[in-house]
Scaffold this active site. Structure first.
Site, mmCIF file in Angstrom:
data_model
loop_
_atom_site.group_PDB
_atom_site.id
_atom_site.type_symbol
_atom_site.label_atom_id
_atom_site.label_comp_id
_atom_site.label_asym_id
_atom_site.label_seq_id
_atom_site.Cartn_x
_atom_site.Cartn_y
_atom_site.Cartn_z
ATOM 1 N N ARG A 126 27.327 43.338 13.274
ATOM 2 C CA ARG A 126 27.039 44.612 12.599
ATOM 3 C C ARG A 126 26.096 44.398 11.419
ATOM 4 O O ARG A 126 25.183 45.186 11.188
ATOM 5 C CB ARG A 126 28.347 45.261 12.144
ATOM 6 C CG ARG A 126 29.183 45.817 13.290
ATOM 7 C CD ARG A 126 30.358 46.618 12.790
ATOM 8 N NE ARG A 126 31.510 45.806 12.440
ATOM 9 C CZ ARG A 126 32.565 45.598 13.225
ATOM 10 N NH1 ARG A 126 32.600 46.113 14.438
ATOM 11 N NH2 ARG A 126 33.583 44.877 12.812
ATOM 12 N N CYS B 262 31.851 42.476 25.937
ATOM 13 C CA CYS B 262 33.022 41.810 25.387
ATOM 14 C C CYS B 262 33.960 41.315 26.482
ATOM 15 O O CYS B 262 35.115 40.983 26.228
ATOM 16 C CB CYS B 262 33.779 42.739 24.436
ATOM 17 S SG CYS B 262 34.377 44.253 25.222
#
Length: 391
Positions: free
Chosen positions: A208, A335
């Site tokens: 992020r 993921c």
């Protein structure tokens, strides 16, 4: 007398080389008596000691190794040492205000996850052998790490495969489970009682942060936004406009609360859409963004569904690429452990070919260092994260 398990000839090589799991198909015989959850000793077919771990014959993963030292007892001191080692590592590699405190096998405590959100901790027990030690772990978190409260989120479906019930609830006196944290300068409400997994995906922390430099002054689209984390990082970084999309109206409402918490409600907007449908629609309309971010849930959690998951990853990446302005940036991740790095790369390349764009790789990243990757246990490596420029 401790029960002893012996492995079949030609089996257990992974365990001897550092892996912590032994499957039911690798076991030849055992001596003594046991109850599921007990600590047992494990030997190869030559009767050479491999390790000590807990047994659950209801699971395909029948044995999970806790120690390679035959003299080490699995008791409070054992967990004190493991937690101390995990904490010292995290203090070295990451901001510990909120972090994954302990990452199961990668911290040599198979089946146990501990996440820290400021002064509150969430425990997830994924195996029967760990359930027996929860009281010890909670005691240590309170006494040695200042936990103001501990909550259990052992409601993962994998527990059913272990022959266990899904459970959740307080392990200390009750407290307000809507916890506020700050990460990369962004404030979040974290719902540790009802949020996904343990309430917040800490594994993308550094990823992020890596988008900040791309988003200043840009129009950004964030798909599968969940808690709005990438969208809010774009907003904090100075994006001109941000749109976060999620299929869940509850998630969208929660994201809007997080935007208001950061004073970003005028810049960072959220809408409820099925990303697969709306990306196709917006692509046909000719919409374009400077930055497009795809952070989907795991499309596959087993080898049996790899083919359908690959089609899903290709479709969503193709649609996402078509929405990026020429010279803009495309951020995509997976993921799923079963979507291995080579397959993910091939899937992205195939999508780029069909989208008729050229990708220039800026960065490849994995999960944050508080989710360490144990090379002897490839299950611990699951997150793949790319930043591309679209030419």
């Amino acid at each position: 007398m401790t029960c002893k398990f012996y492995l079949l000839k030609g089996k257990g090589k992974n365990a001897e080389n550092g892996h912590l799991w032994i499957y039911s198909t690798e076991i030849a015989e055992f001596e003594g008596e046991y109850e599921n959850g007990d600590i047992v000793e494990i030997y190869n077919y030559r009767e050479e000691f491999i390790g000590k771990g807990y047994i659950n014959d209801a699971s395909k993963i029948t044995l999970r190794i806790m120690t390679r030292d035959i003299n080490e007892e699995i008791d409070e001191e054992f967990f004190r040492k493991r937690l101390r080692a995990a904490w010292e590592y995290r203090k070295t590699v990451t901001d510990t205000s909120s972090c994954r405190f302990l990452f199961g096998e990668a911290d040599f405590v198979p089946g146990l996850i501990i996440d820290k959100f400021e002064d509150y901790f969430v425990i997830q027990s994924l195996a029967l052998g760990i359930d027996k030690y929860k009281d010890i772990v909670v005691k240590l978190l309170v006494e040695e790490y200042g936990a103001k409260g501990v909550y259990e989120r052992s409601d993962a479906k994998v527990r059913i495969l272990e022959g266990m019930e899904q459970v959740k609830g307080f392990l200390t006196e009750p407290f307000d489970t809507m916890v506020q944290i700050t990460e990369n300068g962004v404030k979040y409400y974290v719902d540790i009682e009802n949020g996904q997994k343990t309430g917040f995906f800490l594994d993308q922390k550094d990823n992020r942060a890596s988008i900040h430099k791309l988003c200043n002054g840009k129009d950004v689209l964030d798909c599968f936004t969940h808690t709005g984390s990438f969208a809010l990082n774009a907003g904090v970084a100075g994006a001109k406009s941000v749109l976060g999309v999620d299929i869940s109206q509850h998630a969208v409402d929660f994201c809007r609360r997080n935007a208001e918490l950061n004073g970003l409600q005028d810049t960072v907007k959220f809408e409820c859409h099925n990303a697969f449908d709306v990306l196709r629609e917006w692509s046909d309309e000719g919409r374009k963004y400077d930055v497009v971010i795809l952070d989907p849930p795991a499309f596959t959690k087993s080898r049996e569904t790899i083919k359908s998951a690959t089609r899903g990853y290709k479709e969503i990446n193709l649609r996402g690429m078509k929405l990026v302005k020429k010279g803009g940036y495309f951020i995509t991740c997976s993921c799923s452990h079963f979507m291995n790095p080579d397959l993910f790369r091939e899937t992205i390349a195939s999508a780029a070919k069909d989208a008729k764009v050229t990708l220039r790789q800026v960065e490849f990243r994995t999960q944050a260092p508080d989710h360490p990757i144990l090379w002897n246990s490839d299950e611990s490596y699951y997150l793949k994260f790319y930043i591309f420029q679209v030419a």
